[in-house]
Design a protein around this motif. Structure first.
Motif, mmCIF file in Angstrom:
data_model
loop_
_atom_site.group_PDB
_atom_site.id
_atom_site.type_symbol
_atom_site.label_atom_id
_atom_site.label_comp_id
_atom_site.label_asym_id
_atom_site.label_seq_id
_atom_site.Cartn_x
_atom_site.Cartn_y
_atom_site.Cartn_z
ATOM 1 N N UNK A 214 0.829 -1.205 0.000
ATOM 2 C CA UNK A 214 0.000 0.000 0.000
ATOM 3 C C UNK A 214 0.863 1.255 0.000
ATOM 4 N N UNK A 215 1.979 1.204 0.731
ATOM 5 C CA UNK A 215 2.881 2.355 0.753
ATOM 6 C C UNK A 215 3.497 2.581 -0.629
ATOM 7 N N UNK A 216 3.825 1.486 -1.329
ATOM 8 C CA UNK A 216 4.346 1.606 -2.692
ATOM 9 C C UNK A 216 3.299 2.233 -3.619
ATOM 10 N N UNK A 217 2.028 1.827 -3.445
ATOM 11 C CA UNK A 217 0.952 2.416 -4.258
ATOM 12 C C UNK A 217 0.856 3.913 -4.001
ATOM 13 N N UNK A 218 0.943 4.305 -2.719
ATOM 14 C CA UNK A 218 0.920 5.729 -2.393
ATOM 15 C C UNK A 218 2.034 6.492 -3.074
ATOM 16 N N UNK A 219 3.228 5.883 -3.136
ATOM 17 C CA UNK A 219 4.350 6.529 -3.827
ATOM 18 C C UNK A 219 4.065 6.699 -5.317
ATOM 19 N N UNK A 220 3.477 5.650 -5.932
ATOM 20 C CA UNK A 220 3.173 5.721 -7.361
ATOM 21 C C UNK A 220 2.167 6.836 -7.631
ATOM 22 N N UNK A 221 1.178 6.957 -6.760
ATOM 23 C CA UNK A 221 0.164 8.008 -6.960
ATOM 24 C C UNK A 221 0.776 9.392 -6.789
ATOM 25 N N UNK B 95 -8.764 3.430 -14.480
ATOM 26 C CA UNK B 95 -8.865 3.999 -13.129
ATOM 27 C C UNK B 95 -9.993 3.314 -12.355
ATOM 28 N N UNK B 96 -11.165 3.179 -12.998
ATOM 29 C CA UNK B 96 -12.326 2.581 -12.326
ATOM 30 C C UNK B 96 -12.043 1.135 -11.943
ATOM 31 N N UNK B 97 -11.414 0.376 -12.836
ATOM 32 C CA UNK B 97 -11.069 -1.017 -12.523
ATOM 33 C C UNK B 97 -10.075 -1.066 -11.376
ATOM 34 N N UNK B 98 -9.124 -0.136 -11.358
ATOM 35 C CA UNK B 98 -8.134 -0.094 -10.282
ATOM 36 C C UNK B 98 -8.795 0.151 -8.936
ATOM 37 N N UNK C 176 1.250 2.982 -17.484
ATOM 38 C CA UNK C 176 2.271 2.217 -16.755
ATOM 39 C C UNK C 176 2.047 2.297 -15.236
ATOM 40 N N UNK C 177 1.729 3.493 -14.736
ATOM 41 C CA UNK C 177 1.530 3.654 -13.291
ATOM 42 C C UNK C 177 0.309 2.874 -12.807
ATOM 43 N N UNK C 178 -0.777 2.900 -13.558
ATOM 44 C CA UNK C 178 -1.972 2.154 -13.156
ATOM 45 C C UNK C 178 -1.713 0.650 -13.189
ATOM 46 N N UNK C 179 -0.923 0.200 -14.144
ATOM 47 C CA UNK C 179 -0.554 -1.215 -14.197
ATOM 48 C C UNK C 179 0.280 -1.592 -12.973
ATOM 49 N N UNK C 180 1.213 -0.731 -12.575
ATOM 50 C CA UNK C 180 2.040 -0.993 -11.381
ATOM 51 C C UNK C 180 1.169 -1.041 -10.126
ATOM 52 N N UNK C 181 0.206 -0.119 -10.034
ATOM 53 C CA UNK C 181 -0.679 -0.102 -8.868
ATOM 54 C C UNK C 181 -1.460 -1.406 -8.780
#
Length: 547
Positions: A412-419, A449-452, A515-520
């Motif tokens: 979750x912290x990694x996701x926060x960094x990506x965002x 975005x919606x799927x994420x 790319x960022x949404x795929x990483x998330x």
């Protein structure tokens, strides 16, 4: 024996109705859940829009309880203004009444057709179509349950016991109201009880006044399950559901003494006796909405004064109890709740980013860095806390859960960094420079975005329940995200080949956001892996062994 058969038929029909309602809610959530949630959060900027958002969401989900819990969650995450939340629930109450009215139109002949069509749609490969198919099957089952209810209640016309019971209720309206309210609480659905009242009134054994009183009770009881479900939530979430209960209780208190006059007016209007219950249900909720709409700010101040905020750190952890460290089960339960609160913060960040992208609104990005800072602090506290849990009393299962909590917190912290470091500056650049994605490109990004968002919510459920089937579905959706990302990139390159100016200007932004949404999504899906490995549904390595 005959009375037992009648009872079994009646309860079976009610059970089928509740099952159909559940199918519709689950199917709609799977098919359009992300759009409904995002639309509900975005559609609450004004009173009329808030009312319409609650109405539409409830018509789609077939459950004002589901809408109430969703709204309470959004208020807790500061995605909806508290005063607007009460207006949303007024729309939800009218929505569930409108649903009952539609169900009572006598469309039972459509039931087999809907079940067959929904079943065929649920066999397709698309997850959205499968969800829509389940929802259509649920509607068919609801219509079928009405036919079964009519058959089950038909023999009750000659029942002396029922006649005596109804005579007692005719002379004790408060008892009748409480009785109907209790049934609605047990069923967790005012809609189901109103439909049951509709079937009973069709036998001719209920006076118009008693029908109105029972409908009032169903409305009152329907407001109780959301209150019970949010007892452990924050003060802001509890204010929403308790405020809705206050509105319905006040409406019932005013309407109960006037039920006789209401019955006279309804008989004077020559309304159909077969639809009396749903007509009363709709008229009551419309009247309450009209009366309570202008009073929603006053109601918010009332609930805020009686339900103050808890004394807690705004930015720090809430569930890490140091006194529980010697009891691993209790300590890990608190750490689990804390890491799910981090997931809620991540959801807030994603929703703000999506709103900024859709509305070209830089102000929606303002809090993302602040939220990411809270994510960093809380996940750090979670790791320290779990490391201090007493090792001596921990079982193998406790050790597994501790690793899962820490791994989820890190992801979750990694996701926060990506965002914060990826999506945030990318969307800010697009808005600041006045760039526009192509219509197709904007739609592709919004869909991803919606799927994420939906995947993140599914991951929260997987983490909380350890459900292997849900974990499998989460991994499957991850593969679908990979396919969508690749497909969107190829479509974007095709638009570049066609020389489309909007695509040329936003090319790097579009590909970076994909790319960022795929990483998330990769980080989100990681919560499913240990569950699938433990269930034997996923091997440790995907590499094919050399022969």
């Amino acid at each position: 024996m005959e009375s037992m058969i009648v009872g079994v038929n009646l309860f079976g029909a009610v059970a089928l109705l509740l099952y159909g309602l559940g199918q519709v809610k689950d199917g709609m959530s799977r098919a359009w859940g992300a759009r409904l949630r995002t639309g509900l959060a975005a559609g609450t900027r004004g009173g009329a829009r808030s009312f319409a958002a609650g109405f539409v969401a409830t018509i789609a989900l077939q459950s004002s309880t589901a809408t109430a819990l969703m709204v309470a969650s959004f208020v807790e995450k500061e995605l909806i203004a508290p005063a607007m939340a009460q207006v949303v629930l007024l729309g939800a109450n009218v929505g569930t009444a409108a649903t009952a009215w539609i169900v009572a139109l006598g469309l039972g002949w459509l039931s087999p057709l809907l079940i067959v069509a929904g079943f065929a749609l649920s066999r397709t490969r698309s997850s959205a179509r499968r969800g829509a198919g389940s929802a259509i099957v649920g509607i068919g089952l609801m219509l079928l349950s009405l036919h079964l209810l009519a058959n089950a209640t038909d023999p009750l016309r000659q029942s002396p016991a029922l006649s005596a019971f109804l005579a007692m209720l005719e002379n004790a309206w408060p008892v009748a109201l409480i009785f109907a309210a209790g049934l609605a609480v047990l069923a967790s659905s005012s809609l189901a009880i109103v439909v049951l009242i509709l079937s009973l009134s069709a036998t001719g054994g209920l006076s118009t006044a008693l029908v109105i009183v029972l409908v009032l009770g169903a409305n009152l009881g329907g407001a109780v399950p959301p209150v019970l479900a949010t007892l452990g939530a924050s003060a802001s979430a509890r204010r929403v559901t308790i405020g809705n209960l206050i509105v319905r209780a006040a409406g019932c208190a005013i309407a109960l003494p006037l039920a006789g006059y209401g019955a006279y007016l309804m008989e004077l209007a020559r309304l159909s006796p077969q639809k009396l219950a749903v007509d009363a249900h709709l008229l009551f909720n419309l009247a309450v909405a009209l009366a309570a709409f202008p009073l929603s700010p006053l109601l918010y101040r009332l609930t805020a004064s009686h339900i103050p905020e808890e004394a807690e750190s705004e930015n720090g952890p809430r569930y890490l109890d140091m006194e529980a460290l010697a009891r691993p089960v209790a300590a890990l339960a608190g750490a689990g709740r804390e890491v799910m609160s981090v997931g809620d913060l991540i959801e807030s960040m994603l929703v703000r980013a999506l709103e900024a992208l859709r509305g070209n609104d830089l102000s929606r990005l303002a809090d993302i860095s602040l939220l990411e800072g809270r994510v960093d602090r809380i996940q750090h506290e979670i790791k320290l806390y779990v490391s201090k849990v007493g090792k001596d009393g921990m079982t193998d299962e406790d050790h597994r859960r501790a690793r899962q909590i820490v791994d989820y917190a890190i992801n979750l912290e990694h996701i926060g960094d990506v965002i914060e470091k990826g999506l945030h500056p990318e969307i800010a650049k697009k808005i600041s420079l006045g760039l526009r994605f192509s219509e197709d490109g904007q739609g592709e990004l919004a869909r991803l975005f919606a799927i994420t968002l939906d995947n993140l919510r599914m991951a929260q459920a997987v983490f909380a329940t350890g459900d292997a089937e849900l974990a499998r579905r989460l991994v499957e959706v991850k593969e679908e995200v990979r396919r969508l990302e690749k497909q969107s990139a190829e479509c974007h390159l095709q638009r570049l080949r066609e020389g489309r100016l909007d695509s040329i200007q936003t090319s790097s932004l579009h590909l970076d956001m994909l790319r960022d949404l795929k990483r998330i999504n990769a980080h989100v899906a990681s919560v499913a892996h240990p569950i699938l490995v433990g269930s034997g549904l996923l091997i440790d390595s995907r590499i094919r062994q050399a022969v």
